[in-house]
Design a protein around this motif. Structure first.
Motif, PDB file in Angstrom:
ATOM      1  N   PHE A  40       0.811  -1.222   0.000  1.00 10.21           N
ATOM      2  CA  PHE A  40       0.000   0.000   0.000  1.00 10.21           C
ATOM      3  C   PHE A  40       0.843   1.270   0.000  1.00 10.21           C
ATOM      4  CE2 PHE A  40      -3.159  -3.020   1.675  1.00 10.21           C
ATOM      5  CZ  PHE A  40      -4.087  -2.851   0.657  1.00 10.21           C
ATOM      6  N   LEU A 165      -1.851   5.148   5.099  1.00 15.59           N
ATOM      7  CA  LEU A 165      -3.184   5.625   4.740  1.00 15.59           C
ATOM      8  C   LEU A 165      -3.128   6.950   3.977  1.00 15.59           C
ATOM      9  CD1 LEU A 165      -6.174   4.877   5.310  1.00 15.59           C
ATOM     10  CD2 LEU A 165      -6.073   6.529   7.173  1.00 15.59           C
ATOM     11  N   ASP A 166      -2.555   7.969   4.583  1.00 16.55           N
ATOM     12  CA  ASP A 166      -2.572   9.296   3.964  1.00 16.55           C
ATOM     13  C   ASP A 166      -1.449  10.139   4.568  1.00 16.55           C
ATOM     14  OD1 ASP A 166      -4.899  11.450   2.671  1.00 16.55           O
ATOM     15  OD2 ASP A 166      -3.319  12.251   3.927  1.00 16.55           O
ATOM     16  N   ARG A 171       1.368  13.670   8.640  1.00 14.31           N
ATOM     17  CA  ARG A 171       2.163  14.861   8.979  1.00 14.31           C
ATOM     18  C   ARG A 171       1.448  15.726  10.008  1.00 14.31           C
ATOM     19  NH1 ARG A 171       6.649  15.922   5.685  1.00 14.31           N
ATOM     20  NH2 ARG A 171       6.575  14.802   3.711  1.00 14.31           N
TER      21      ARG A 171
ATOM     22  N   ILE B  58       2.452  20.802   7.297  1.00 14.47           N
ATOM     23  CA  ILE B  58       2.425  19.755   6.266  1.00 14.47           C
ATOM     24  C   ILE B  58       3.211  20.243   5.057  1.00 14.47           C
ATOM     25  CG2 ILE B  58       0.932  18.420   4.721  1.00 14.47           C
ATOM     26  CD1 ILE B  58      -1.278  18.746   6.860  1.00 14.47           C
ATOM     27  N   TYR B  89      -6.799  17.396  12.127  1.00 17.49           N
ATOM     28  CA  TYR B  89      -6.855  17.905  10.755  1.00 17.49           C
ATOM     29  C   TYR B  89      -7.652  16.945   9.899  1.00 17.49           C
ATOM     30  CZ  TYR B  89      -5.042  18.627   5.974  1.00 17.49           C
ATOM     31  OH  TYR B  89      -4.908  18.811   4.620  1.00 17.49           O
ATOM     32  N   PRO B  91      -8.306  16.418   6.036  1.00 17.56           N
ATOM     33  CA  PRO B  91      -7.932  16.896   4.700  1.00 17.56           C
ATOM     34  C   PRO B  91      -9.114  16.905   3.738  1.00 17.56           C
ATOM     35  CG  PRO B  91      -7.080  14.682   5.054  1.00 17.56           C
ATOM     36  CD  PRO B  91      -7.737  15.099   6.327  1.00 17.56           C
ATOM     37  N   LEU B  94      -9.144  12.121   1.654  1.00 19.75           N
ATOM     38  CA  LEU B  94      -8.151  11.165   2.136  1.00 19.75           C
ATOM     39  C   LEU B  94      -7.572  10.493   0.904  1.00 19.75           C
ATOM     40  CD1 LEU B  94      -9.646   9.306   5.216  1.00 19.75           C
ATOM     41  CD2 LEU B  94      -7.771  10.919   5.176  1.00 19.75           C
ATOM     42  N   GLN B  95      -6.241  10.512   0.802  1.00 22.05           N
ATOM     43  CA  GLN B  95      -5.604   9.959  -0.405  1.00 22.05           C
ATOM     44  C   GLN B  95      -5.310   8.481  -0.208  1.00 22.05           C
ATOM     45  OE1 GLN B  95      -4.998  11.781  -3.071  1.00 22.05           O
ATOM     46  NE2 GLN B  95      -5.257  13.854  -2.295  1.00 22.05           N
ATOM     47  N   PHE B  96      -6.282   7.708   0.267  1.00 23.06           N
ATOM     48  CA  PHE B  96      -5.935   6.328   0.585  1.00 23.06           C
ATOM     49  C   PHE B  96      -6.408   5.357  -0.475  1.00 23.06           C
ATOM     50  CE2 PHE B  96      -9.913   4.353   2.087  1.00 23.06           C
ATOM     51  CZ  PHE B  96     -10.730   5.476   2.131  1.00 23.06           C
ATOM     52  N   ASN B  97      -5.724   4.224  -0.503  1.00 28.55           N
ATOM     53  CA  ASN B  97      -6.083   3.147  -1.405  1.00 28.55           C
ATOM     54  C   ASN B  97      -7.325   2.451  -0.829  1.00 28.55           C
ATOM     55  OD1 ASN B  97      -6.265   0.649  -2.674  1.00 28.55           O
ATOM     56  ND2 ASN B  97      -4.050   0.527  -2.984  1.00 28.55           N
ATOM     57  N   ALA B  99      -8.600  -0.236  -1.199  1.00 28.95           N
ATOM     58  CA  ALA B  99      -8.471  -1.676  -0.956  1.00 28.95           C
ATOM     59  C   ALA B  99      -7.837  -1.978   0.403  1.00 28.95           C
ATOM     60  CB  ALA B  99      -7.623  -2.313  -2.061  1.00 28.95           C
ATOM     61  N   ILE B 100      -7.370  -0.965   1.086  1.00 34.30           N
ATOM     62  CA  ILE B 100      -6.667  -1.196   2.354  1.00 34.30           C
ATOM     63  C   ILE B 100      -7.647  -1.740   3.405  1.00 34.30           C
ATOM     64  CG2 ILE B 100      -6.927   1.191   3.187  1.00 34.30           C
ATOM     65  CD1 ILE B 100      -4.080   1.037   4.178  1.00 34.30           C
ATOM     66  N   PRO B 101      -7.315  -2.888   4.025  1.00 40.15           N
ATOM     67  CA  PRO B 101      -8.288  -3.491   4.946  1.00 40.15           C
ATOM     68  C   PRO B 101      -8.242  -2.842   6.330  1.00 40.15           C
ATOM     69  CG  PRO B 101      -6.431  -4.970   4.611  1.00 40.15           C
ATOM     70  CD  PRO B 101      -6.114  -3.711   3.874  1.00 40.15           C
ATOM     71  N   LEU B 102      -8.745  -1.629   6.430  1.00 39.83           N
ATOM     72  CA  LEU B 102      -8.716  -0.882   7.685  1.00 39.83           C
ATOM     73  C   LEU B 102     -10.159  -0.605   8.093  1.00 39.83           C
ATOM     74  CD1 LEU B 102      -6.595   0.723   9.524  1.00 39.83           C
ATOM     75  CD2 LEU B 102      -7.329   2.713   8.243  1.00 39.83           C
ATOM     76  N   PHE B 107      -9.375   2.964  12.231  1.00 35.38           N
ATOM     77  CA  PHE B 107      -9.001   4.288  11.742  1.00 35.38           C
ATOM     78  C   PHE B 107      -9.165   5.336  12.842  1.00 35.38           C
ATOM     79  CE2 PHE B 107     -10.543   8.362  10.072  1.00 35.38           C
ATOM     80  CZ  PHE B 107      -9.347   8.810   9.536  1.00 35.38           C
ATOM     81  N   LEU B 147     -15.308  -1.392   6.503  1.00 33.15           N
ATOM     82  CA  LEU B 147     -13.996  -0.990   6.003  1.00 33.15           C
ATOM     83  C   LEU B 147     -14.050   0.456   5.524  1.00 33.15           C
ATOM     84  CD1 LEU B 147     -12.704  -4.109   4.046  1.00 33.15           C
ATOM     85  CD2 LEU B 147     -12.117  -3.369   6.341  1.00 33.15           C
ATOM     86  N   LEU B 148     -12.954   1.176   5.758  1.00 27.29           N
ATOM     87  CA  LEU B 148     -12.897   2.594   5.417  1.00 27.29           C
ATOM     88  C   LEU B 148     -13.187   2.837   3.929  1.00 27.29           C
ATOM     89  CD1 LEU B 148     -12.208   5.057   7.185  1.00 27.29           C
ATOM     90  CD2 LEU B 148      -9.931   5.013   6.211  1.00 27.29           C
TER      91      LEU B 148
END
Lengths: 278, 258
Positions: A40, A165-166, A171, B58, B89, B91, B94-97, B99-102, B107, B147-148
Motif C-alpha cells: 500500500f 493511509l494518507d 504529517r 504539512i 486535521y 484533509p 483522504l488519499q488512501f487506497n 483496498a486497504i483493509p482498515l 481508523f 472498512l474505510l
C-alpha cells in the motif's frame, strides 16, 4: 507416494533441511510483515528493483573477495538511501528512476560476472537462490532482522498505519514522515538483501508482495491482515520446501509457486463469498 | 472548557508560502481564539488549502511565524507532541487506497493519544473505550466494523469527525472539498459540528466553499485570494461588494448560492 513422504521424513532429520525450514519461516514471516505495508506504499517495485540490482552487490563481493552476505546488506542500504536521495531531487517518476538503476546494475553485474573466470556456472544459483544452503550465521541474521522488524513496526504501528493511509494526515498528526519512510526502506532493503542468497534475485520480491496480497483478500481488519500476511509467508515457505524435497524441485521457485497457490485459493474464496452474498 | 474562552489558540504572522516556484500565499496574518469558528473563503487557486497545510507544518513555509497553543511551529514543521495531540486535521480528500483493509474503529483509533513508541496492546482498553464513545458522539457507531474504503462520502465525514473526537482537542482544521457534497446529510453534519464546538470549546478553522453554511455557522471569515483581502464577521465580509473583490470573475458562480 508413501515412499516419497518417507524420503521427506528422512530428509527432515538432516540439519541442512531443518536450517532451510527455519530460514524459510523467518524469511517468509518477515517478508509478510513488511509486505503488508509495502503493497500500500507503492514500494512493491522498489523491492523488485532492489532484488535485481543486488546482483551487482554479489559480483562486487566476489571481485573484492568479501563475505557476499555482508556486501549485499551494505549494498541494499546504499541502494535504498541512493534511490530515496535521487527521488527527492528529480522530476522523474519513481518507476523510471528505479528502472534506470536496476537495469544498469543488472547490466554491469552480468558484464562483471563474465569477467570472473569460473563463476558463470553459478549464475543460476544467484538468480534463483539456494535456501538449502543457508548457513547458521545467515539464520541468526534472519532471526535478528525479524525481531528488529517486529519491534520497529510494533512500537510505531500508529505512525506506520497513518503513513500507509494518507501522508498529510500523518504529517498533521506529527509523524516525522521523512525519517519514518527512510527507516522503513532501510529495513526493507536489509530484509531483501539477506533473503537473496536463499531465494535468489529474481524471486525475492515475491516474498514481500504475494503473501501480503493474499492476506489483503481475506483480512477484514488491519491487524488480522498483517498477521495473515506473516502466516501465509511462513506457511508457504514450509510447504514449498517440503514439496521441493518430495519431488526434487528447485526450492525457491517451489516456495513462490506455493505462495501463488494460496493467492489463487484466496481469490476463489473471496469470489465465492461474494457470490453467496448476492 | 469555557475557561479557555478568549485564549489565542493559533496565531499566524506574515505567512508566505510558495508551491514550487509559484507564490501561493502572501503575507497572511490572523489569530484564532478558543471556541471560535472561522471560515476561509476565496476562489479556486486562492491558496486556501495551502494556507491550512502550512499552518499545520504539512507544507513548508518561506516567510512568517506560526504559533499553536503557545508553541512556535518550527520551519521543519515540528511541534511538540503535547500540542500535536490537541490538533485534529481533516484533509480535503483522504488519499488512501480503498483496498486497504482498515476498519472504521481502527481508523478512529489512529487519532488517539500520542505517537510515542508503544506496543499495540498497551492501553488498548482505554483506546477502545475512547473509540466507541467518539463513534457514538459522531453518530457513526453502526459503522465501526465497516472498512474505510466502503464508506459513502457522508459516512466518511462522520468517521472523520469521530477521529477528531477520540482525543481532547483544542483546534480543528477542516479542509472542505469544493461542491458535490450538497447532500441533506450536510446540514445535519454542520448541526453536529456546531453542537460539539459549543460543548467542547474547539476552535475551528475551516476552508469552505459554501457561503450559506459560512453565514449560518461561522463567527469569523477570512477572505483569501493569495493574500488576505479582508477579515471579520460574516455580516461585514459576505457582502456582494466585498465578495466580488475577493472572488473576481468567479463571483457570479458563488452569489446565487448565498
Amino acid at each position: 507416494m508413501p515412499e516419497t513422504w518417507a524420503r521427506v521424513a528422512e530428509l527432515l532429520q538432516l540439519p541442512f533441511m531443518q536450517r532451510a525450514l527455519l530460514g524459510g519461516i523467518l524469511t517468509g514471516v518477515t517478508g509478510g510483515l513488511l509486505g503488508s505495508f509495502v503493497i500500500f506504499r507503492q514500494l512493491a517495485f522498489f523491492s523488485d528493483a532492489l532484488g535485481h540490482s543486488a546482483l551487482l552487490g554479489i559480483v562486487l563481493g566476489v571481485v573484492l573477495g568479501l563475505n557476499p552476505t555482508a556486501v549485499l546488506m551494505v549494498f541494499g542500504v546504499v541502494f535504498a538511501l541512493g534511490v530515496t536521495f535521487i527521488l527527492e531531487r528529480t522530476q522523474l517518476s519513481a518507476d523510471a528512476v528505479l528502472n534506470i538503476i536496476y537495469s544498469s546494475s543488472l547490466a554491469l553485474a552480468i558484464i562483471g560476472l563474465s569477467l570472473i573466470p569460473g563463476y558463470r556456472g553459478n549464475l543460476n544459483q544467484l538468480l534463483l537462490g539456494d535456501i538449502l544452503g543457508i548457513s547458521p550465521p545467515a539464520l541468526w541474521m534472519s532471526g535478528l532482522l525479524l525481531l528488529l522488524a517486529l519491534g520497529y513496526i510494533g512500537l510505531t504501528l500508529t505512525a506506520q498505519m497513518l503513513l500507509t493511509l494518507d501522508e498529510s494526515l500523518a504529517r498533521a498528526r506529527g509523524v516525522e514522515v521523512g525519517w519514518q519512510r527512510l527507516a522503513f526502506v532501510v529495513l526493507l532493503a536489509l530484509v531483501v538483501a539477506l533473503s537473496i542468497r536463499s531465494v535468489g534475485v529474481l524471486l525475492v520480491s515475491a516474498f514481500v508482495v504475494i503473501p501480503a496480497s493474499t492476506a489483503r483478500l481475506l483480512g477484514s481488519r488491519f491487524t488480522t491482515y498483517v498477521l495473515l500476511a506473516m502466516g501465509f509467508g511462513g506457511l508457504s515457505a514450509v510447504l514449498g520446501i517440503l514439496l521441493s524435497a518430495a519431488f526434487n524441485l528447485p526450492s525457491g521457485p517451489s516456495i513462490v509457486a506455493t505462495q501463488l497457490l494460496f493467492f489463487l485459493l484466496a481469490m476463489a474464496a473471496k469470489g465465492a463469498s461474494q457470490l453467496l452474498r448476492l | 472548557m469555557t475557561s479557555h474562552l478568549g485564549e489565542v489558540v493559533l496565531w499566524v504572522e506574515g505567512l508566505t508560502v510558495y508551491r514550487g516556484s509559484q507564490l501561493a500565499v502572501q503575507n497572511v496574518s490572523f489569530a484564532l481564539e478558543a471556541g471560535s469558528h472561522t471560515a476561509i473563503v476565496g476562489p479556486n487557486g486562492a491558496g486556501k488549502s495551502t494556507l491550512v497545510q502550512a499552518i499545520l507544518g504539512i507544507l513548508p513555509r518561506q516567510c512568517g511565524s506560526i504559533g499553536i497553543l503557545g508553541e512556535p511551529l518550527r520551519l521543519s514543521g515540528y511541534l511538540p507532541q503535547k500540542v500535536r495531540q490537541q490538533i485534529a486535521y481533516v484533509p480535503q480528500r483522504l488519499q488512501f487506497n480503498p483496498a486497504i483493509p482498515l476498519t472504521v474503529a481502527e481508523f478512529v483509533a489512529l487519532g488517539w493519544g500520542s505517537l510515542k513508541p508503544r506496543w499495540p496492546w498497551q492501553q488498548q482498553a482505554a483506546r477502545q473505550e475512547a473509540v466507541q464513545k467518539a463513534l457514538q458522539r459522531a453518530e457513526a457507531l453502526h459503522l465501526a466494523s465497516k472498512l474505510l474504503g466502503q464508506l459513502s462520502g457522508g459516512e466518511l465525514k462522520r468517521v472523520l469527525l469521530a477521529y477528531c473526537l477520540v482525543w481532547p482537542r483544542r483546534l480543528l482544521v477542516l479542509d472542505e472539498a469544493p461542491a458535490g457534497l450538497d447532500s441533506p446529510s450536510e446540514g445535519e453534519f454542520y448541526r453536529l459540528l456546531e453542537e460539539l464546538r459549543r460543548s467542547l470549546g474547539w476552535a475551528i478553522l475551516q476552508v469552505s466553499h459554501d457561503l450559506e453554511m459560512v453565514s449560518r455557522h461561522c463567527d469569523r471569515v477570512l477572505c483569501l485570494n493569495r493574500s488576505l483581502i479582508c477579515q471579520g464577521s460574516p455580516s461585514v465580509t459576505l457582502l456582494p461588494e466585498v465578495l466580488s473583490q475577493v472572488y473576481g470573475p468567479e463571483f457570479a458562480r458563488y452569489i446565487h448560492h448565498h
